[in-house]
Scaffold this motif. Sequence first.
Motif, PDB file in Angstrom:
ATOM      1  N   LEU A 393       0.797  -1.321   0.021  1.00 17.26           N
ATOM      2  CA  LEU A 393      -0.199   0.124   0.150  1.00 17.26           C
ATOM      3  C   LEU A 393       0.692   1.472   0.129  1.00 17.26           C
ATOM      4  O   LEU A 393       0.572   2.176  -0.703  1.00 17.26           O
ATOM      5  N   GLY A 394       1.998   1.126   0.640  1.00 18.09           N
ATOM      6  CA  GLY A 394       3.050   2.397   0.638  1.00 18.09           C
ATOM      7  C   GLY A 394       3.500   2.729  -0.873  1.00 18.09           C
ATOM      8  O   GLY A 394       3.487   3.874  -1.139  1.00 18.09           O
ATOM      9  N   ARG A 395       3.717   1.668  -1.491  1.00 18.44           N
ATOM     10  CA  ARG A 395       4.058   1.781  -2.705  1.00 18.44           C
ATOM     11  C   ARG A 395       3.040   2.579  -3.880  1.00 18.44           C
ATOM     12  O   ARG A 395       3.321   3.443  -4.618  1.00 18.44           O
ATOM     13  N   ILE A 396       1.913   2.189  -3.257  1.00 16.67           N
ATOM     14  CA  ILE A 396       0.617   2.537  -4.367  1.00 16.67           C
ATOM     15  C   ILE A 396       0.197   4.078  -3.903  1.00 16.67           C
ATOM     16  O   ILE A 396       0.070   4.786  -4.890  1.00 16.67           O
ATOM     17  N   VAL A 397       0.424   4.270  -2.643  1.00 15.70           N
ATOM     18  CA  VAL A 397       0.425   5.781  -2.287  1.00 15.70           C
ATOM     19  C   VAL A 397       1.345   6.842  -2.912  1.00 15.70           C
ATOM     20  O   VAL A 397       1.128   7.787  -3.540  1.00 15.70           O
ATOM     21  N   LYS A 398       2.548   6.290  -2.971  1.00 16.05           N
ATOM     22  CA  LYS A 398       3.668   6.969  -3.573  1.00 16.05           C
ATOM     23  C   LYS A 398       3.755   6.984  -5.061  1.00 16.05           C
ATOM     24  O   LYS A 398       4.199   7.931  -5.631  1.00 16.05           O
ATOM     25  N   SER A 399       2.966   6.072  -5.695  1.00 10.73           N
ATOM     26  CA  SER A 399       2.812   6.209  -7.159  1.00 10.73           C
ATOM     27  C   SER A 399       1.624   6.933  -7.681  1.00 10.73           C
ATOM     28  O   SER A 399       1.296   7.059  -8.694  1.00 10.73           O
ATOM     29  N   SER A 400       0.895   7.604  -6.649  1.00  7.30           N
ATOM     30  CA  SER A 400      -0.258   8.560  -6.910  1.00  7.30           C
ATOM     31  C   SER A 400       0.068   9.487  -7.892  1.00  7.30           C
ATOM     32  O   SER A 400       1.321  10.003  -7.418  1.00  7.30           O
ATOM     33  N   ILE A 401      -0.529  10.030  -8.864  1.00  4.22           N
ATOM     34  CA  ILE A 401      -0.377  10.937  -9.844  1.00  4.22           C
ATOM     35  C   ILE A 401      -0.860  12.659  -9.421  1.00  4.22           C
ATOM     36  O   ILE A 401      -1.885  12.787  -8.736  1.00  4.22           O
ATOM     37  N   PRO A 402      -0.195  13.607  -9.664  1.00  5.58           N
ATOM     38  CA  PRO A 402      -0.829  14.963  -9.398  1.00  5.58           C
ATOM     39  C   PRO A 402      -1.869  15.263  -9.799  1.00  5.58           C
ATOM     40  O   PRO A 402      -2.328  14.752 -10.930  1.00  5.58           O
ATOM     41  N   ALA A 403      -2.830  15.837  -9.112  1.00  6.67           N
ATOM     42  CA  ALA A 403      -4.297  16.246  -9.702  1.00  6.67           C
ATOM     43  C   ALA A 403      -4.182  17.612 -10.638  1.00  6.67           C
ATOM     44  O   ALA A 403      -4.930  17.650 -11.712  1.00  6.67           O
ATOM     45  N   ALA A 404      -3.158  18.517 -10.453  1.00  2.00           N
ATOM     46  CA  ALA A 404      -3.095  19.349 -11.502  1.00  2.00           C
ATOM     47  C   ALA A 404      -2.292  19.066 -12.647  1.00  2.00           C
ATOM     48  O   ALA A 404      -1.572  18.045 -12.813  1.00  2.00           O
ATOM     49  N   HIS A 405      -2.866  19.712 -13.937  1.00  2.00           N
ATOM     50  CA  HIS A 405      -2.316  19.250 -14.867  1.00  2.00           C
ATOM     51  C   HIS A 405      -2.452  20.836 -15.888  1.00  2.00           C
ATOM     52  O   HIS A 405      -2.844  21.601 -15.720  1.00  2.00           O
TER      53      HIS A 405
END
Length: 743
Positions: A393-405
Amino acid sequence: MWTTLCLRRAACLLRVAGGCSSRHAPQRCLTTFPLSRQPPWHSQTQAFAVPRLCYATKRWSVSLNLCRTFKKDTKSTLDIPLGPVTVTDIKHYLRSKDVPFHDGYSCLHAPSIFCEQPPGGSGTLSKDGFSIFVDKTTGQFLCMETGVEGSWEDLQDCLEVMQKEGQTSMNPNVLLGYPASLEEQEEREMELREVQRIWSSAVPFSDLHDEDAQLAKTMFGMGKLTNATLKRFNVRFFKPTKSLVFPWFGGRDSGLRGVKLLSAGTDAAGQVVYTEATVPRPSSYHNLFGLPLVGRKDSEVVLTGREADSMAVSQATGLPSLALPRGVSCLPPALLPYLEQFRRVTLWLGGDMRSWEASKVFSRKLGLKRCSLVRPGNQQPSAAEALAQGRNLGRIVKSSIPAAHKSIVSFKQLRDDVYGELSNTEQVAGVKWTRFPDLTKILKGHRKGELTVFTGPTGSGKTTFISEYALDLCMNGVNTLWGSFEINNVRLAKIMLTQFSMQRLEDNLEQYDAWADRFEELPLYFMTFHGQQSLKVVLDTMQHAVYLYDISHVVIDNLQFMMGQENLSVDKFAVQDHIIGAFRKFATHSSCHVTLIIHPRKEEDDKELQTASIFGTAKASQEADNVLILQEKKLVTCPGRRSLQVAKNRFDGDVGIFPLEFNKGSLTFATPLKGKHKLRKVKLEKTEEGGVEGGEVEMSKEVGKKEKGEKIEKPAKAPRTAKTVKGAQASGKTSPKGEGKDL
């Protein structure tokens, strides 16, 4: 300002002395609450009604032994304040009063004016001792130090009084507003008693036998959660209904303010279905589950849609994790001040496309720059499922993408989005209609960000049909806002309640309270407008509703009532095109579906309507993603036959027509069950512009034909104008765009 405040205080004293009911009190009042890490009782522009006999959910209800009391106000009336405040206005006023402040993510932070000493105690959540949070969009304020909340006008009143009196602070007890009525006091007492009864009857997991505890955790998909985690979050098990009990702690003494009961069951297909009930009712249940465990120095948080996901993230990563009170359906602005301390917010609301869409909407409220999103997929399911599958789960959280584009993106940035739509076709298609399965077969579902144009002959039942159309979606969890300019809200609510109960309530008045209680639980709101309205006021109200209540479907009935308030010197068709363009822009930018009712041109009774029959220019059909036409065939010997034609479908091009049968007793439309009709569906070709011009297919002639086992190999012919036909006959060729060509 001072005169207004004195009159308000005098009225409070008179009401207390005379025992006057608060039925005639104004809706806007200020309320004080003790220090709490949990949100106070929310007092927005609408007044919520009292609890009912049972709290019903979509498929299940829990009896809570509460009695119903008189309801003063309608739950679903949406009033936007006159002259909406802007963040520029708020900043200018605070500077004029020499009130220091600094910008937050969604709020302005200012020192508390309700404390004698400068804030800075242990109860203050802000780092600089600024414990008043003013919402940048609505002006609503909340004082973390004392729990006082109110509108922007209330805060202005306080500052004016302080300036004139030369005071540095104000006693919060002065701003109690109007006292609660006897009914309201009894309501709150009953709620507290019911909360205590459920909580005391629930059993901690540590007191359950190992086999019973493991069975309960398995039933709710929490087999990998430890008893220590459940104990830390104070989760209990309610044996009478075999439900999990999630607490809501708040107040200066961290007392119990509410509970949520989660139950597991199966549907007709054998799938596991989770249903929930809350005390107090969902509209007043503003618990950020897990907030008491968050430290003042924590700068990162993971927001989830379920309590089980929040506990899974906390156990696996050690990060602070909070669960929203109503999952992916709504993020109440009252919760935003409690999220201001976090510099990074990761939204992991679930593993489906609906959660993904909600994540993008919520990130706009929270501030795009600090938000990151966990994209759903096979490798990144919901947090509880990921824990059960043994994922990191820690790796999944770190792989989240920025919401701003940025405004321009490459396919590399869109690649995962495209794959997500291809691998989740059913979820991408949108919310399905339950009462209109034939409509679901053609349109596939109701999707955010689209514009639907609906038309039909005068007196054919457009409002009645579209009310059931919207009610069906609302019952499936689509937050809906109605703007009815043609009929008043009381009559519209009567129609929808009759359709909801599927019976004539005039003949069954003893059942009215039970059905009205269930109807109130729907995420349904009404604009208070009636008659002609200007476009700006309507758009401001819609934007206000999207922010406060996360509205995802707006119904406008109808376009012609908005045209009378615009500039009369401008051509009426240009005015209509401007209004349609504004709704198109709103739907796209707000990720909200807009259903717009437009009257047709005057046609002869024996002619069926087409896309070209919509009043005005062709812009309405061009801008629309979907065009629906309620067809009515006038008959002499019996009532007219109605059918619904999908004339345009930009999503996948399928168009068609199916008959409707009107039930006058329940005011509902339904597909006839005789089996004599077959749904006609046509796949249209796309135009060069990339859209699907389904609005020019004439399908009504196919209704009533007996086609046993026949397959449609060629779509129906598009109607051709005289000019097109003449050109085709002369040259023997079709136009480049397919005009005059058999589609």
